[in-house]
Design an enzyme around this catalytic site. Sequence first.
Site, PDB file in Angstrom:
ATOM      1  N   GLY A 113      28.777  29.050  37.010  1.00  0.00           N
ATOM      2  CA  GLY A 113      28.852  28.629  38.495  1.00  0.00           C
ATOM      3  C   GLY A 113      27.729  29.380  39.143  1.00  0.00           C
ATOM      4  CD  GLU A 135      29.253  24.689  37.513  1.00  0.00           C
ATOM      5  OE1 GLU A 135      30.129  25.900  37.643  1.00  0.00           O
ATOM      6  OE2 GLU A 135      30.065  23.780  37.231  1.00  0.00           O
ATOM      7  CD  GLU A 165      30.210  26.470  32.624  1.00  0.00           C
ATOM      8  OE1 GLU A 165      29.253  26.243  32.123  1.00  0.00           O
ATOM      9  OE2 GLU A 165      29.999  26.625  34.024  1.00  0.00           O
TER      10      GLU A 165
HETATM   11  N1  CAA Z   1      32.031  37.436  34.848  1.00  0.00           N
HETATM   12  C1  CAA Z   1      32.419  38.531  34.965  1.00  0.00           C
HETATM   13  N2  CAA Z   1      31.504  39.621  34.909  1.00  0.00           N
HETATM   14  C2  CAA Z   1      30.398  39.696  34.370  1.00  0.00           C
HETATM   15  C3  CAA Z   1      29.819  38.284  34.246  1.00  0.00           C
HETATM   16  C4  CAA Z   1      30.668  36.908  34.528  1.00  0.00           C
HETATM   17  N3  CAA Z   1      30.227  35.697  34.489  1.00  0.00           N
HETATM   18  N4  CAA Z   1      28.512  38.117  33.777  1.00  0.00           N
HETATM   19  C5  CAA Z   1      28.397  39.606  33.615  1.00  0.00           C
HETATM   20  N5  CAA Z   1      29.377  40.120  34.033  1.00  0.00           N
HETATM   21  C6  CAA Z   1      29.426  41.478  33.944  1.00  0.00           C
HETATM   22  C7  CAA Z   1      29.535  42.099  32.745  1.00  0.00           C
HETATM   23  O1  CAA Z   1      31.052  42.097  32.126  1.00  0.00           O
HETATM   24  C8  CAA Z   1      29.132  43.447  32.847  1.00  0.00           C
HETATM   25  O2  CAA Z   1      30.102  44.276  33.355  1.00  0.00           O
HETATM   26  P1  CAA Z   1      30.733  45.827  32.362  1.00  0.00           P
HETATM   27  O3  CAA Z   1      29.422  46.647  33.019  1.00  0.00           O
HETATM   28  O4  CAA Z   1      31.727  46.124  33.209  1.00  0.00           O
HETATM   29  O5  CAA Z   1      30.652  45.301  31.183  1.00  0.00           O
HETATM   30  C9  CAA Z   1      28.023  43.477  33.832  1.00  0.00           C
HETATM   31  O6  CAA Z   1      28.200  42.251  34.549  1.00  0.00           O
HETATM   32  C10 CAA Z   1      26.708  43.259  33.164  1.00  0.00           C
HETATM   33  O7  CAA Z   1      26.787  42.496  32.394  1.00  0.00           O
HETATM   34  P2  CAA Z   1      25.891  42.460  30.826  1.00  0.00           P
HETATM   35  O8  CAA Z   1      26.076  43.993  30.215  1.00  0.00           O
HETATM   36  O9  CAA Z   1      26.700  41.457  30.039  1.00  0.00           O
HETATM   37  O10 CAA Z   1      24.517  42.225  31.013  1.00  0.00           O
HETATM   38  P3  CAA Z   1      23.128  41.771  30.022  1.00  0.00           P
HETATM   39  O11 CAA Z   1      22.160  41.949  30.829  1.00  0.00           O
HETATM   40  O12 CAA Z   1      23.618  42.491  28.629  1.00  0.00           O
HETATM   41  O13 CAA Z   1      23.646  40.302  29.885  1.00  0.00           O
HETATM   42  C11 CAA Z   1      24.178  37.901  30.568  1.00  0.00           C
HETATM   43  C12 CAA Z   1      23.370  39.267  30.894  1.00  0.00           C
HETATM   44  C13 CAA Z   1      23.519  37.369  29.310  1.00  0.00           C
HETATM   45  C14 CAA Z   1      24.213  37.014  31.795  1.00  0.00           C
HETATM   46  C15 CAA Z   1      25.434  38.218  30.296  1.00  0.00           C
HETATM   47  O14 CAA Z   1      26.168  39.159  31.387  1.00  0.00           O
HETATM   48  C16 CAA Z   1      26.558  37.031  30.114  1.00  0.00           C
HETATM   49  O15 CAA Z   1      26.373  36.082  29.168  1.00  0.00           O
HETATM   50  N6  CAA Z   1      27.157  36.903  31.237  1.00  0.00           N
HETATM   51  C17 CAA Z   1      28.152  35.490  31.136  1.00  0.00           C
HETATM   52  C18 CAA Z   1      27.533  34.220  31.254  1.00  0.00           C
HETATM   53  C19 CAA Z   1      28.481  32.967  31.437  1.00  0.00           C
HETATM   54  O16 CAA Z   1      29.051  32.876  30.347  1.00  0.00           O
HETATM   55  N7  CAA Z   1      28.753  32.406  32.532  1.00  0.00           N
HETATM   56  C20 CAA Z   1      29.643  31.334  32.602  1.00  0.00           C
HETATM   57  C21 CAA Z   1      30.798  31.891  33.402  1.00  0.00           C
HETATM   58  S1  CAA Z   1      32.192  30.824  33.318  1.00  0.00           S
HETATM   59  C22 CAA Z   1      31.896  29.555  34.790  1.00  0.00           C
HETATM   60  O17 CAA Z   1      31.084  29.818  35.232  1.00  0.00           O
HETATM   61  C23 CAA Z   1      32.830  28.481  34.930  1.00  0.00           C
HETATM   62  C24 CAA Z   1      32.515  27.662  35.925  1.00  0.00           C
HETATM   63  O18 CAA Z   1      31.724  26.558  35.817  1.00  0.00           O
HETATM   64  C25 CAA Z   1      33.015  27.847  37.416  1.00  0.00           C
END
Ligand code: CAA
Length: 258
Positions: free
Chosen positions: A109, A112, A132
């Site tokens: 997102g 996006e 995703e």
């Molecule tokens: N949703 C909810 N929480 C999220 C998040 C997300 N997309 N991305 C990060 N966070 C949270 C983590 O859960 C974490 O929270 P806690 O401390 O409570 O555990 C906090 O933010 C810090 O994140 P990380 O500890 O994971 O930080 P990092 O530096 O180790 O990693 C990252 C960074 C690689 C960006 C990793 O956070 C990650 O992979 N995030 C998810 C990325 C993702 O998959 N995005 C797509 C989401 S789906 C979507 O977007 C659908 C759509 O098209 C609309």
Amino acid sequence: PTTYETILLERKGRVAVLTLNRPEALNALNLQVMTEVVAAAEELDRDPEVGCIVLTGSAKAFAAGADIKEMRPQGYMDMYLSDWFTAWDRLGQVRTPTVAAVSGYALGGGCELAMLCDILLAADTAKFGQPEIRLGVIPGIGGSQRLTRAVGKAKAMELCLTGRTMGAEEAERAGLVSRIVPAAELLAEALSVAETVAGMSKPVAMMTKEAVNRAFETTLAEGVRFERRLFHAVFATADQKEGMSAFVDKRPPHFIHG
Ligand code: CAA
């Protein structure tokens, strides 16, 4: 003025800066963020004193995606009945030009959201992707469509099917971003671009945005006809007389935005 909890709103002359502010979740876009960003952007859009809107995040994350924790328990009927994420479309309908200033993660997102803006500036630390599929879902705020139009089928397919993240250099080469800026200068550069746009005639900037966006929605012949109609229409503005007179008089123009 309305108060917001997940975003910061700042005015610098004719430029408004909207900063995503959920550092504890890397600016994950939950429904509250969506509601606030869209409400703020629409409020700014109605203000004739705002000539350009900058949307930015933190150094580490523009936005790390939609909020996975919020989505996890939802079922089909929840998503369908609340029409999950559809309000984001309204950001794309804002008529005031928008600049995304992306530093760090712009994933899912977040990518996006950046693509919903008109000008996309990337810090050299920016990372873009549509991961995703790794969560067992697909993009839901237009990523499969806008990324494909921006970078072409081959790269969009690879990014969406593997979830691979691409850096700023690759994103610029592929045409996703207009320019790369050193991270420390990103906001200043975004403000400078926004001030330039905000210094133009607002209605003419609105028409320019409308004309370029039309290229994504129609055939070439229809798009050129649309542009021609708007081109004729700008001759109804005082700003056309001012802009052209200033050129002839060898002085800077003073647009009165009408
Ligand atoms: N949703 C909810 N929480 C999220 C998040 C997300 N997309 N991305 C990060 N966070 C949270 C983590 O859960 C974490 O929270 P806690 O401390 O409570 O555990 C906090 O933010 C810090 O994140 P990380 O500890 O994971 O930080 P990092 O530096 O180790 O990693 C990252 C960074 C690689 C960006 C990793 O956070 C990650 O992979 N995030 C998810 C990325 C993702 O998959 N995005 C797509 C989401 S789906 C979507 O977007 C659908 C759509 O098209 C609309």
